[in-house]
Structure formats: C-alpha cells, structure tokens
Scaffold this motif. Structure first.
Motif, PDB file in Angstrom:
ATOM      1  N   PHE A  85      -4.276  -4.578  21.888  1.00  0.00           N
ATOM      2  CA  PHE A  85      -2.977  -3.928  21.065  1.00  0.00           C
ATOM      3  C   PHE A  85      -1.563  -4.302  21.836  1.00  0.00           C
ATOM      4  O   PHE A  85      -1.699  -3.944  22.887  1.00  0.00           O
ATOM      5  N   GLU A  86      -0.732  -4.566  20.934  1.00  0.00           N
ATOM      6  CA  GLU A  86       0.768  -4.932  21.607  1.00  0.00           C
ATOM      7  C   GLU A  86       1.507  -3.484  21.708  1.00  0.00           C
ATOM      8  O   GLU A  86       1.282  -2.695  20.929  1.00  0.00           O
ATOM      9  N   ASP A  87       2.265  -3.607  22.766  1.00  0.00           N
ATOM     10  CA  ASP A  87       3.183  -2.308  22.969  1.00  0.00           C
ATOM     11  C   ASP A  87       4.356  -2.264  21.776  1.00  0.00           C
ATOM     12  O   ASP A  87       4.604  -3.404  21.249  1.00  0.00           O
ATOM     13  N   LEU A  88       4.408  -1.057  21.446  1.00  0.00           N
ATOM     14  CA  LEU A  88       5.648  -0.941  20.298  1.00  0.00           C
ATOM     15  C   LEU A  88       6.648  -0.971  21.038  1.00  0.00           C
ATOM     16  O   LEU A  88       6.824  -0.687  22.230  1.00  0.00           O
ATOM     17  N   ASP A  89       7.938  -1.553  20.138  1.00  0.00           N
ATOM     18  CA  ASP A  89       9.276  -1.241  20.750  1.00  0.00           C
ATOM     19  C   ASP A  89       9.983  -0.304  20.096  1.00  0.00           C
ATOM     20  O   ASP A  89      10.493  -0.580  18.754  1.00  0.00           O
ATOM     21  N   TRP A  90       9.699   0.748  20.624  1.00  0.00           N
ATOM     22  CA  TRP A  90      10.393   2.179  20.114  1.00  0.00           C
ATOM     23  C   TRP A  90      11.966   1.996  19.754  1.00  0.00           C
ATOM     24  O   TRP A  90      12.546   2.612  18.997  1.00  0.00           O
ATOM     25  N   ASP A  91      12.689   1.201  20.835  1.00  0.00           N
ATOM     26  CA  ASP A  91      14.035   0.911  20.331  1.00  0.00           C
ATOM     27  C   ASP A  91      14.244   0.109  19.478  1.00  0.00           C
ATOM     28  O   ASP A  91      15.230   0.585  18.445  1.00  0.00           O
ATOM     29  N   ALA A  92      13.433  -0.614  18.846  1.00  0.00           N
ATOM     30  CA  ALA A  92      13.686  -1.313  17.622  1.00  0.00           C
ATOM     31  C   ALA A  92      13.309  -0.523  16.418  1.00  0.00           C
ATOM     32  O   ALA A  92      13.951  -0.470  15.509  1.00  0.00           O
ATOM     33  N   ILE A  93      12.157   0.375  16.629  1.00  0.00           N
ATOM     34  CA  ILE A  93      11.683   1.027  15.633  1.00  0.00           C
ATOM     35  C   ILE A  93      12.787   2.115  15.274  1.00  0.00           C
ATOM     36  O   ILE A  93      12.981   2.458  13.892  1.00  0.00           O
ATOM     37  N   LYS A  94      13.622   2.513  16.039  1.00  0.00           N
ATOM     38  CA  LYS A  94      14.449   3.741  16.075  1.00  0.00           C
ATOM     39  C   LYS A  94      14.416   4.773  14.928  1.00  0.00           C
ATOM     40  O   LYS A  94      14.760   4.923  13.938  1.00  0.00           O
ATOM     41  N   PRO A  95      12.990   5.381  15.469  1.00  0.00           N
ATOM     42  CA  PRO A  95      12.437   6.357  14.313  1.00  0.00           C
ATOM     43  C   PRO A  95      13.327   7.524  14.166  1.00  0.00           C
ATOM     44  O   PRO A  95      14.190   7.858  14.793  1.00  0.00           O
ATOM     45  N   GLU A  96      13.314   8.037  13.037  1.00  0.00           N
ATOM     46  CA  GLU A  96      13.737   9.375  12.601  1.00  0.00           C
ATOM     47  C   GLU A  96      12.970  10.408  13.199  1.00  0.00           C
ATOM     48  O   GLU A  96      11.806  10.223  13.617  1.00  0.00           O
ATOM     49  N   PHE A 253       7.740  -0.223  10.464  1.00  0.00           N
ATOM     50  CA  PHE A 253       7.307   1.406  11.187  1.00  0.00           C
ATOM     51  C   PHE A 253       8.469   2.137  10.935  1.00  0.00           C
ATOM     52  O   PHE A 253       8.197   3.339  10.929  1.00  0.00           O
ATOM     53  N   HIS A 254       9.778   1.701  11.171  1.00  0.00           N
ATOM     54  CA  HIS A 254      10.995   2.720  10.829  1.00  0.00           C
ATOM     55  C   HIS A 254      10.749   3.284   9.587  1.00  0.00           C
ATOM     56  O   HIS A 254      10.952   4.517   9.483  1.00  0.00           O
ATOM     57  N   GLU A 255      10.416   2.638   8.469  1.00  0.00           N
ATOM     58  CA  GLU A 255      10.228   3.140   7.122  1.00  0.00           C
ATOM     59  C   GLU A 255       9.290   4.184   7.074  1.00  0.00           C
ATOM     60  O   GLU A 255       9.323   5.130   6.211  1.00  0.00           O
ATOM     61  N   MET A 256       8.441   4.222   7.886  1.00  0.00           N
ATOM     62  CA  MET A 256       7.316   5.180   7.991  1.00  0.00           C
ATOM     63  C   MET A 256       7.783   6.472   8.609  1.00  0.00           C
ATOM     64  O   MET A 256       7.224   7.734   8.387  1.00  0.00           O
ATOM     65  N   THR A 257       8.955   6.485   9.320  1.00  0.00           N
ATOM     66  CA  THR A 257       9.380   7.569   9.840  1.00  0.00           C
ATOM     67  C   THR A 257      10.370   8.167   9.132  1.00  0.00           C
ATOM     68  O   THR A 257      10.920   9.416   9.205  1.00  0.00           O
ATOM     69  N   ILE A 258      10.682   7.658   7.753  1.00  0.00           N
ATOM     70  CA  ILE A 258      11.829   8.461   7.015  1.00  0.00           C
ATOM     71  C   ILE A 258      11.169   9.496   5.973  1.00  0.00           C
ATOM     72  O   ILE A 258      10.373   9.239   5.186  1.00  0.00           O
ATOM     73  N   PRO A 259      11.675  10.608   6.079  1.00  0.00           N
ATOM     74  CA  PRO A 259      11.247  11.877   5.265  1.00  0.00           C
ATOM     75  C   PRO A 259      10.968  11.538   3.543  1.00  0.00           C
ATOM     76  O   PRO A 259      10.034  11.760   3.145  1.00  0.00           O
TER      77      PRO A 259
END
Lengths: 326, 286
Positions: A85-96, A253-259
C-alpha cells in the motif's frame, strides 16, 4: 478546494478505479462520495467488485499493470502487508474533523459496522453478552458466526467477565475455553449476514450475534449496541500508482470526510462514516441505529486491529479446529 | 466388445478424421479439467518450508482429518439412503400404467429446475424450530419444546438425499426398463416365487447399474456445499465447506489446494474399491 489540486487538463488522472465489495455499501459509496467528487473534478470513478483485496492486489502488483487504485480493506490487512500500500498524503487530503482511528498512515476510515447482540421481537431483550449466554434467565435458541473468531473472542471474554478496558491483549485460551464450555447453547452457526438476519427475524433463533446493519431498522428484531464490538472499514491505495492518480484519490478521500456526504451515505446503508460532524446532522432515529453516533460509540469497544494483525494467522488455525469439533 | 471392434474397424481407414472430430472434445476437457486441476496441484506444492509443507499441515491437523472422515461417512450414508429410496421408487414406477409413469418421471425431473439453495432453504419452514412438524407436534401436546430436527447431521443427510434423489432414480429407471420381462415371466411359469424372481433374476440383472448409481451419488454428495451449509447449521463442517473457508474467506490457497488433492485421492480410491468389491467377476480375475 479545487485550487489546491491540479485542475482539469493538467496531466490530470483520467479515471479512478475502486475495488470494493459492492452491494448497499457500494451504492452508498457511489451516491455519497463518487458523485460529488466527479462533479467537482470531472474525473470519472469506476467501482469494480472484489472478493479478497489482499489476494487480488498481490496478483495485480505481480502482473505489473495497475488497473485498480483504491481497495476496500480491513486495517489488519494493511498492517500485516504494508508493502502493498501507498502512504496517504494527509496534507493533500485536508480532512475535515474525523475520529483519530480513521486517520492511518496507509488507510482512511470509510464506515463503521458492529458485531452486536440482537433478539427476535418475541424474546426477552438482553443487555450484556453474559446474558446472551445465560440460557436459564433468557431461555431460547442462539446463533453465532461460523467462519471467523474475529470479534467473537472479544464477545466470549466480555461474557466471561473480563472488563472492556482490560480486553487487549486478548486471553485467547480463556476465550476458547469459554466458547468450548458454552457451544452447546448455540443452535446455528451462520454463514452469512443475510442468513443471520433471516433466522433472528423469523424466530428460528431467539438471540443472535449479528452485524449491526442487518437488524438496525428491523421491526421483527431488537438490538443493542451495549458491549458491541465496532470495526472501522477502510480504503487504502495501491503501492506505486501514478502521481496524478494519487492526487485525484487524495481529493476523493477529502470527500469522504465531509459530514454532509456521510449523511448521504447513511440514507442508503446503516453503516456510518468517521466524521466528527456527522452526529449533529442525524435524526434521533439515526442516532439510535447507527454504529458511530455519539451515544452508540460510548457503549461499544473498538476492535484492536494491531492485535489482530499480529495474531490472526494462529487464531484462524485454532478456529478451524474449534469449528470442526462443533 | 464386439461393438468396439466394429467401430474401430470403421475408424481405421480415416484416422485423421477421427482425430479432428475428437479434438474439440479433448481440448474442452483439457481446458476445463486438466488445466485447472494442474493449477490446484501447482498451488498445493507451493509450501513455504518445503514443497510438501501444505500436505504436512493438512494431514497433521486433527480438524482436517476429522472433516475428511465426516465427509466420507456422510457420503456413504447419503449414497446408500438415496439409492435405496430410488430403487424402491423405480420398482414402483416400473409397474405403473404408461400414463402414470410419465407423470411419476415428470415429478422427479421437475425439482431439477429449482435451485439447490432454494431446495435446502425450503426445509426450514418444514423442519425448523417454528416449522410445520414442530408446530403440529406441539399443538397435539406430544412435545412441549420444539425438537431440533434441523441444523444437525440428520438434516444434512435428508436434504442431500432429497436433492440427489432424481440423479439416482433416472439411471435406475432406465436400467429396470432394460430388463427383459420375458425372463421374469419364464421364471414365474417355472414356479419361482416373486421373492425368488427378484433375488435370483431381477436383482443380479440390475446390480451393476445400482452399484454405479451408488458410486455416482457418493461422488456428487461428497462435493455438496450449499445443502450442508444451510441444513447443518454450521455444525456439520464438510470438506467442500472447509475448502471454501480456507480459500475464499482466508486466502489460504496452499492448504486449500493440498486438501483438495488429498480428497481427490481418497474419493478416487473409495470409488475404485467400491467397484472392485461390487463386481465379483472382476474380483475373481484380479
């Protein structure tokens, strides 16, 4: 958000392919996250079926042609085979804001499901796993899962009186001893979630260990999240995929963190996402039936994936021996 | 024998045509049986420690041995029960008037169009805890708590025998109809009782077909997967279900494949043994 990412036309990904188990969960994924993602970026997403993510991912990487980018996984799978598996780039995901367990170096939480106790509407409701195995005070037939010790060892230990905060590391010998001593109380060892739901709603059994979503909205069966074992299902990314595809996946993945998107998902399936903001948007009924509402989170135990990743192989062997002697 | 010689005589002049005509069949069998089986064999030898590690694992596990033995025992019981019922049924059909015969044969072919899963599931409303039988027994006051008629080895045998019944009945019916009725009439006219006619004339004539039917039912029954899974309540773990657990649920291709090969050898030996024991002439020769 769009300005953060390469826009349309700049060497953008042409397509994102997600390998997932389908069914209602796939439908929820499509409606809640794929549609808003494609609307924003113009990048199409294709959902394909998968039976065993690890096996198929390994085969794909050996063949050298990456045609699937995102995988439906359990965290224990990722922890035991991180090289796939690839490391995720959490800075790019910018999760809510999401619950901490949903934010892993190589995986993002998708939705929670739980192993819970359920009962036929005609049976006396129960509150604890100890009562689940108490056939004196709560007479009736019982059902458990046939193919896995996962979560059921936790259930056995809780029933045997181990406090929730002392569960891990699991006392495997004690759990198997308890199951061995109580297996005669189990009438049916079910083979699928649908079978579990069928037997408890029809009254073939009075009590069942079951996946929460199968009985959440049922009128024929009652259930509680008390002492439920909750599991977060994850998505993870193929090692070595093209940078532009990876960028698109991070945006997805960002979309997946939006309530608001997670709220769309729970209209299709009774498994809820890891957004901290979701609870505020739910109706009272949804708070009652969804596994990650604030009220239900407090009652449950989050499965320890690190522990399972380390011990799974040995326990699988032991479970096979246990099952063959039922 | 004579027929084979004639046909090979026909084939002789044009051997090439015969090869060409058989090629698609050979290719088909090669692709659907030999290649996949080779693949399974290959997987089974990919043990981590040494090539036979998967076999060692499988044979050292009490669970695996237990499952293989249970599967064999249930397979034998199912094949005997099914063939016995089919035998009695076929005897009965043999004596029916032609029109009734068609209806009887139609009635056993009909279930072929219903899926195995549905046929297994339909036992639940009959034998289940809230099923027909238990409700009748409880309403008549014969029992107070429902009986466990289902989710046990008995239900697995019953369900499997039920599904395999037509597969056993059809070849038996065909064999029974081939028996020359004049032999039976002759015996009768010479004063043989019905029991003697059955034992000394009819049964010896249909014995080979009965044996091959039993063996066929055994071969199918030991590969049954859905029926034991539904009617065994997860408590009757048979070889096909164990293979599914290993390969599908856990991705343990190596041990699953080794178990498959072990079963194949065990079943083949059982079938060869049954044929030897059941064929006195061959036994005498060997």
């Amino acid at each position: 958000m769009a300005h953060v990412f390469p826009g349309k036309g700049h060497a953008a990904a042409t397509e994102v392919v997600i390998a997932q188990s389908g069914g209602q969960a796939g439908e929820a994924l499509e409606k809640a996250y794929v549609q808003p993602f494609t609307a924003k970026t113009g990048i199409p997403v294709r959902l394909v079926g998968v039976e065993s993510s690890i096996g198929e991912l390994k085969a794909m990487l050996q063949s050298g042609a990456i045609d699937r980018h995102v995988w439906d996984v359990e965290l224990a799978d990722v922890l035991s085979a991180p090289e796939l598996f690839e490391d995720l780039d959490w800075d790019a995901i910018k999760p809510e804001p999401i619950f901490p367990e949903a934010r892993q170096p190589k995986a993002i939480g998708r939705h929670y499901y739980s192993y819970v106790m359920a009962w036929n509407a005609k049976a006396k409701p129960i509150e604890t796993w100890a009562q689940f195995f108490d056939t004196e005070k709560f007479p009736g037939r019982r059902a458990m899962m046939s193919y896995d010790a996962y979560a059921q060892l936790e259930v056995a230990l809780l029933a045997d009186g181990v406090p929730a905060d002392k569960l891990y590391p699991l006392d495997v010998d004690r759990a198997f001893a308890f199951l061995e001593a109580n297996k005669h109380k189990i009438s049916v060892w079910w083979d699928s979630g649908s079978q579990a739901a069928q037997i408890v709603t029809s009254g073939e059994v009075d009590y069942a260990l079951i996946y929460s979503g199968r009985v959440a909205y049922s009128k024929e069966a009652g259930m509680t999240y008390n002492q439920g074992i909750t599991v977060l299902n994850y998505l993870a990314v193929t090692k070595g995929l093209a940078p532009e595809t990876k960028a698109a996946v991070m945006q997805f993945f960002h979309e997946m963190t939006i309530p608001k998107n997670e709220l769309t998902a729970v209209a299709t399936i009774a498994y809820s996402g890891p957004s901290e903001g979701l609870d505020a948007l739910l109706t009272d009924e949804q708070r009652r039936v969804l596994p990650s509402s604030a009220q239900n989170r407090a009652k449950q135990i989050l499965i320890n994936s690190e522990w399972w990743a380390r011990n799974r192989a040995a326990i699988d062997k032991r479970w096979t021996e246990f099952r063959a002697a039922l | 024998m004579a027929r084979r010689q004639i046909s090979s005589g026909f084939d002789m002049p044009d051997n090439k045509a015969s090869v060409a005509l058989n090629a698609p069949l050979v290719l088909f069998l090669l692709l659907t049986i030999v290649v996949p089986l080779g693949g399974i064999f290959f997987f089974s030898l990919a043990g981590e420690a040494h090539p036979f590690a998967n076999y060692a694992d499988a044979l050292a596990s009490p669970a695996f041995v237990r499952v293989v033995v249970t599967t064999l025992i249930l397979g034998v019981i199912v094949s005997i029960v099914t063939t016995t019922f089919a035998f009695v049924f076929s005897l009965w059909v043999l004596r029916l008037p032609p029109r009734a015969k068609i209806i009887a044969v139609g009635a056993i072919i009909l279930p072929f169009f219903v899926s195995y899963l549905l046929r297994a599931l339909s036992w639940i409303p009959v034998l289940g805890f809230n099923g027909l039988v238990n409700r009748i027994l409880m309403s008549t006051g014969l029992i107070e708590t429902p009986l466990s008629l289902i989710y046990n080895p008995f239900a697995v045998v019953l369900g499997t025998a039920n599904v395999l019944f037509p597969i056993a009945a059809l070849p038996l019916l065909a064999a029974f109809h081939k028996v020359d009725q004049r032999l039976l009439a002759a015996a009768s006219s010479l004063g043989a009782s019905r029991a003697v006619i059955f034992r000394r004339i009819f049964f010896p004539l249909v014995a080979p077909a009965t044996l091959s039917t039993t063996v066929m039912v055994f071969a199918v029954a030991t590969g049954f997967y859905i029926t034991p899974s539904v009617l065994g309540g997860g408590k009757v773990l048979l070889a096909p279900n164990l293979i599914e657990l290993l390969i599908h649920r856990r991705g343990e291709w190596g041990t699953g494949a080794a178990l498959t090969i072990v079963l194949l050898v065990v079943y083949m030996s059982a079938i060869v043994l049954a044929r030897r024991l059941g064929n006195p002439s061959r036994r005498r020769r060997s």
